[in-house]
Design an enzyme around this catalytic site. Sequence first.
Site, short mmCIF file in Angstrom:
data_model
loop_
_atom_site.label_atom_id
_atom_site.label_comp_id
_atom_site.label_asym_id
_atom_site.label_seq_id
_atom_site.Cartn_x
_atom_site.Cartn_y
_atom_site.Cartn_z
N TYR A 203 10.70 62.27 -29.33
CA TYR A 203 9.12 62.55 -29.02
C TYR A 203 9.45 63.59 -27.65
O TYR A 203 10.05 62.99 -26.60
CB TYR A 203 8.35 61.49 -28.82
CG TYR A 203 7.93 60.73 -30.27
CD1 TYR A 203 7.17 61.56 -31.23
CD2 TYR A 203 8.55 59.61 -30.39
CE1 TYR A 203 6.72 60.86 -32.22
CE2 TYR A 203 8.18 58.98 -31.52
CZ TYR A 203 7.24 59.50 -32.56
OH TYR A 203 7.13 58.88 -33.64
N ARG B 171 -2.42 34.09 -4.29
CA ARG B 171 -2.58 34.30 -5.57
C ARG B 171 -3.55 33.15 -6.11
O ARG B 171 -4.92 33.45 -6.29
CB ARG B 171 -1.36 34.25 -6.41
CG ARG B 171 -1.38 34.34 -7.95
CD ARG B 171 0.00 34.69 -8.44
NE ARG B 171 0.81 33.47 -8.29
CZ ARG B 171 2.10 33.60 -8.85
NH1 ARG B 171 2.56 34.80 -9.49
NH2 ARG B 171 2.83 32.59 -8.55
N LYS C 38 8.14 29.46 -18.85
CA LYS C 38 6.97 29.99 -19.03
C LYS C 38 7.51 31.33 -19.87
O LYS C 38 8.52 31.82 -19.76
CB LYS C 38 6.17 30.42 -18.09
CG LYS C 38 6.61 31.54 -16.87
CD LYS C 38 5.89 31.43 -15.90
CE LYS C 38 6.48 32.25 -14.57
NZ LYS C 38 5.59 32.55 -13.51
N MET D 299 9.20 53.79 -30.61
CA MET D 299 8.69 52.35 -30.84
C MET D 299 9.44 51.48 -31.53
O MET D 299 9.76 50.25 -31.20
CB MET D 299 7.41 52.19 -31.72
CG MET D 299 6.83 51.01 -31.95
SD MET D 299 5.40 50.78 -32.90
CE MET D 299 4.16 51.47 -31.58
#
Length: 383
Positions: free
Chosen positions: A273, A136, A38, A322
């Site tokens: 930043y 779950r 997955k 980013m």
Amino acid sequence: MLEAYSRCWTEIDYDAIEHNVKEVYKLIGNTKLMAIVKANAYGHGAVACTRKLVECGVDFFGVSSIDEAIELREAGICENILILGYTPVEHFHYLSELNIVQSLVSYAYACKLDAYAKKNNIKIRCHCKVDTGMCRTGVIYQSQQKDMKEIIDEYHLKNLSVEGIFSHLPVSDELDEESKSFTVNQIQLFKEVLNNLEKEGINPGICHLQNSYGILNYGDLKFDYCRAGLLYMGVTSDDSVETLSKPDFIPILSLYANVSMVKWLREGMTVSYGRHYTVTKPTKVATLSIGYADGLTRLVSNKGLEVLIHGVKCPIIGNVCMDQCMVDITGVEDVQEGDVACIIGKQNGNVVTVDEITRKSKTINYETLSLITARVPRLEKRG
């Protein structure tokens, strides 16, 4: 190592999967392996990993959703595929059309699936999910509440072919006494469910309980299958987590980025930043073409995470951006634009592991690797 392909890229040694699978089988005896692929095989490339695993004799795969199952079928994977999560009603038709096994996330869901199958005069393959402590999905079967009748009723739904049953272990990675006691109790509860089914004259079918740490810490429980995720990729959730077995795994993934600029910064200048890193002396800095949109999480900013440049460990400074990040390369000779930085892997005899990123960001390797985004090319290692 491959030549620089992009601004950043992974290099994956799919051949090492065979070695890792053999290491898993040393722990599980005659139990078969269901490989969990997955989330794009946790960032490693679902189709490529699955194809290699098929070559290794694996015949059952676990995915999270119908779209992941469709991807494997469209790639020519014919082996059994189990959807571990929820499939919406509007996608039920794919289950029979593509011969996919659906987990029964609840008894109400099973009834809905059965009604669809009856209306369309088909049989849908399923595995019963039992909740022995994860809370779950699945029918609850815990010390406080045992909904055995719902489990039995799922097997009696006439339009479903319930071919197996499974549960999940939430703390099999923890070796404190409370966690071990909880896991052992889950194992006993699961066996109790199987015994109850057999008393009703029901063949439970394929039984599977162990996840990766269930394999590492609870050995051969002699169920039909166990579910391994990161293990065949050669890593655990964090190599600092103690395990009762010590397989000789080979990590299959390395992560690289190009140096896009080299510059000297003077005392008092600030980096990135937020201006959270201030230069205190003349510092040579390399900008790397990788950032959090590639999967290098911003959480490692200013935590001392090191990457390799020319085989030398160099710390990331300032906030990860980013698409870029900055590294202190003071003292590393001849670094220039176009050089390769190793974020995960080996370079010139030195090593940086995914576990280091994981610990700096206070998460697990499952997340760290799954965060490597689609824009980062997955290149097969040559040689």
